[in-house]
Design a protein around this motif. Structure first.
Motif, PDB file in Angstrom:
ATOM      1  N   GLY A  26       0.790  -1.224   0.000  1.00 32.69           N
ATOM      2  CA  GLY A  26       0.000   0.000   0.000  1.00 32.69           C
ATOM      3  C   GLY A  26       0.821   1.272   0.000  1.00 32.69           C
ATOM      4  O   GLY A  26       0.273   2.353   0.153  1.00 32.69           O
ATOM      5  N   GLY A  27       2.136   1.181  -0.162  1.00 33.52           N
ATOM      6  CA  GLY A  27       2.945   2.395  -0.226  1.00 33.52           C
ATOM      7  C   GLY A  27       3.626   2.714   1.089  1.00 33.52           C
ATOM      8  O   GLY A  27       3.434   2.040   2.107  1.00 33.52           O
ATOM      9  N   GLY A  28       4.419   3.803   1.064  1.00 32.88           N
ATOM     10  CA  GLY A  28       5.248   4.181   2.194  1.00 32.88           C
ATOM     11  C   GLY A  28       4.534   4.292   3.530  1.00 32.88           C
ATOM     12  O   GLY A  28       4.963   3.678   4.511  1.00 32.88           O
ATOM     13  N   PRO A  29       3.432   5.057   3.636  1.00 32.65           N
ATOM     14  CA  PRO A  29       2.784   5.223   4.948  1.00 32.65           C
ATOM     15  C   PRO A  29       2.325   3.916   5.580  1.00 32.65           C
ATOM     16  O   PRO A  29       2.357   3.785   6.802  1.00 32.65           O
ATOM     17  CB  PRO A  29       1.580   6.128   4.626  1.00 32.65           C
ATOM     18  CG  PRO A  29       2.002   6.884   3.414  1.00 32.65           C
ATOM     19  CD  PRO A  29       2.847   5.933   2.610  1.00 32.65           C
ATOM     20  N   SER A  30       1.916   2.945   4.769  1.00 29.08           N
ATOM     21  CA  SER A  30       1.456   1.676   5.331  1.00 29.08           C
ATOM     22  C   SER A  30       2.611   0.826   5.838  1.00 29.08           C
ATOM     23  O   SER A  30       2.406  -0.121   6.607  1.00 29.08           O
ATOM     24  CB  SER A  30       0.663   0.891   4.284  1.00 29.08           C
ATOM     25  OG  SER A  30       1.502   0.498   3.212  1.00 29.08           O
ATOM     26  N   VAL A  31       3.844   1.128   5.419  1.00 28.23           N
ATOM     27  CA  VAL A  31       5.013   0.362   5.850  1.00 28.23           C
ATOM     28  C   VAL A  31       5.537   0.863   7.192  1.00 28.23           C
ATOM     29  O   VAL A  31       6.161   0.110   7.943  1.00 28.23           O
ATOM     30  CB  VAL A  31       6.135   0.446   4.781  1.00 28.23           C
ATOM     31  CG1 VAL A  31       7.327  -0.410   5.169  1.00 28.23           C
ATOM     32  CG2 VAL A  31       5.606   0.021   3.428  1.00 28.23           C
ATOM     33  N   PRO A 123      -9.076  -2.632   4.841  1.00 32.54           N
ATOM     34  CA  PRO A 123      -9.395  -2.358   6.248  1.00 32.54           C
ATOM     35  C   PRO A 123      -8.197  -2.549   7.181  1.00 32.54           C
ATOM     36  O   PRO A 123      -8.043  -1.818   8.156  1.00 32.54           O
ATOM     37  CB  PRO A 123     -10.504  -3.370   6.567  1.00 32.54           C
ATOM     38  CG  PRO A 123     -11.107  -3.694   5.246  1.00 32.54           C
ATOM     39  CD  PRO A 123      -9.986  -3.634   4.259  1.00 32.54           C
ATOM     40  N   VAL A 124      -7.343  -3.532   6.873  1.00 32.79           N
ATOM     41  CA  VAL A 124      -6.156  -3.760   7.705  1.00 32.79           C
ATOM     42  C   VAL A 124      -5.237  -2.550   7.657  1.00 32.79           C
ATOM     43  O   VAL A 124      -4.739  -2.082   8.687  1.00 32.79           O
ATOM     44  CB  VAL A 124      -5.411  -5.029   7.225  1.00 32.79           C
ATOM     45  CG1 VAL A 124      -4.155  -5.249   8.057  1.00 32.79           C
ATOM     46  CG2 VAL A 124      -6.326  -6.241   7.301  1.00 32.79           C
ATOM     47  N   ILE A 125      -5.006  -2.030   6.444  1.00 30.17           N
ATOM     48  CA  ILE A 125      -4.147  -0.856   6.296  1.00 30.17           C
ATOM     49  C   ILE A 125      -4.754   0.343   7.017  1.00 30.17           C
ATOM     50  O   ILE A 125      -4.045   1.119   7.664  1.00 30.17           O
ATOM     51  CB  ILE A 125      -3.930  -0.547   4.804  1.00 30.17           C
ATOM     52  CG1 ILE A 125      -3.167  -1.699   4.137  1.00 30.17           C
ATOM     53  CG2 ILE A 125      -3.181   0.761   4.617  1.00 30.17           C
ATOM     54  CD1 ILE A 125      -3.050  -1.574   2.643  1.00 30.17           C
ATOM     55  N   SER A 126      -6.076   0.492   6.925  1.00 35.80           N
ATOM     56  CA  SER A 126      -6.746   1.615   7.589  1.00 35.80           C
ATOM     57  C   SER A 126      -6.555   1.552   9.101  1.00 35.80           C
ATOM     58  O   SER A 126      -6.277   2.569   9.751  1.00 35.80           O
ATOM     59  CB  SER A 126      -8.242   1.601   7.253  1.00 35.80           C
ATOM     60  OG  SER A 126      -8.441   1.724   5.866  1.00 35.80           O
ATOM     61  N   VAL A 127      -6.681   0.363   9.675  1.00 32.99           N
ATOM     62  CA  VAL A 127      -6.511   0.206  11.117  1.00 32.99           C
ATOM     63  C   VAL A 127      -5.069   0.491  11.519  1.00 32.99           C
ATOM     64  O   VAL A 127      -4.804   1.172  12.528  1.00 32.99           O
ATOM     65  CB  VAL A 127      -6.928  -1.209  11.561  1.00 32.99           C
ATOM     66  CG1 VAL A 127      -6.552  -1.454  13.016  1.00 32.99           C
ATOM     67  CG2 VAL A 127      -8.427  -1.389  11.377  1.00 32.99           C
ATOM     68  N   MET A 128      -4.097   0.005  10.724  1.00 34.34           N
ATOM     69  CA  MET A 128      -2.683   0.247  11.032  1.00 34.34           C
ATOM     70  C   MET A 128      -2.364   1.738  11.017  1.00 34.34           C
ATOM     71  O   MET A 128      -1.674   2.251  11.900  1.00 34.34           O
ATOM     72  CB  MET A 128      -1.803  -0.504  10.031  1.00 34.34           C
ATOM     73  CG  MET A 128      -1.853  -2.015  10.185  1.00 34.34           C
ATOM     74  SD  MET A 128      -1.009  -2.874   8.845  1.00 34.34           S
ATOM     75  CE  MET A 128       0.667  -2.339   9.101  1.00 34.34           C
ATOM     76  N   LEU A 129      -2.871   2.442  10.003  1.00 34.25           N
ATOM     77  CA  LEU A 129      -2.638   3.882   9.925  1.00 34.25           C
ATOM     78  C   LEU A 129      -3.337   4.615  11.061  1.00 34.25           C
ATOM     79  O   LEU A 129      -2.813   5.593  11.606  1.00 34.25           O
ATOM     80  CB  LEU A 129      -3.122   4.417   8.572  1.00 34.25           C
ATOM     81  CG  LEU A 129      -2.317   3.971   7.347  1.00 34.25           C
ATOM     82  CD1 LEU A 129      -2.983   4.459   6.065  1.00 34.25           C
ATOM     83  CD2 LEU A 129      -0.887   4.490   7.428  1.00 34.25           C
TER      84      LEU A 129
END
Length: 199
Positions: A26-31, A123-129
């Motif tokens: 999903g790109g830099g912010p998700s990492v 949704p997983v990426i949204s929760v992580m962010l």
């Protein structure tokens, strides 16, 4: 023991940055939450405060943020060689995957299975962010105080979303204020009467 620790540090760098390169979809912010887990929680290369400072600096510099974070972690552990190893370990999985799947791009882009995978991981990426945003909001509250944290959030929202100022300019402005924040806070606290709430 010291001679054994050096190869182990290289192995830890390669393994941790390789994982972030593979799982950071999903790109830099998700990492960033993945890198934070490896650097702060698992290997304890730094604490949350230092990670937040490095993340702020990395955001202010040009280029992919995850690669800059990998470069810093590698350099912090094993100097220039560690930095090169961390960068290669982070980007190599993506490079291999892109090259391997390049001939199937048209098929994959229209595949219902791939579209379902993308929809499921969002949704997983949204929760992580969201968790990362909460952690940084808590740090801002502790460092600036409740009122200033709310004001800064509102100002950054206006600048980024309503006025559409470039994010790098906003980051530089906030970094500049952060450099003199405690001096300003000290002057304001002296002007307040005794018993008043601190900034």
């Amino acid at each position: 023991m010291a001679e054994q620790a050096i190869p182990r540090q290289y192995a830890q760098l390669a393994w941790s940055m390789g994982k972030t390169g593979i799982l950071g979809y999903g790109g830099g912010p998700s990492v960033i939450p993945l890198i934070r887990y490896e650097a702060v929680n698992k290997y304890r290369w730094m604490d949350d405060d230092e990670f937040g400072e490095i993340l702020a600096i990395a955001n202010a510099l040009p280029g992919p943020i995850a690669t800059k974070m990998a470069a810093y972690l590698g350099f912090r552990q094993r100097g220039v060689l560690g930095s090169i190893l961390a960068i290669v370990a982070h980007i190599l999985p993506s490079c291999v995957a892109v090259i391997a799947l390049l001939t199937f791009v048209d098929f994959l882009s229209s595949s219902p299975a791939v579209q379902g995978m993308i929809a499921a991981v969002m949704p997983v990426i949204s929760v992580m962010l969201g968790l990362m945003a909460y952690e940084f909001a808590k740090k801002a509250y502790q460092g600036l105080g409740k009122m200033m944290a709310v004001v800064f959030c509102a100002v950054s929202f206006v600048l980024l979303q309503l006025i559409a100022v470039h994010p790098a300019i906003v980051i530089v402005l906030f970094l500049a204020y952060g450099a003199v924040h405690f001096r300003i806070a000290a002057k304001l606290s002296k002007k307040k009467p005794e018993g008043a709430d601190p900034l």
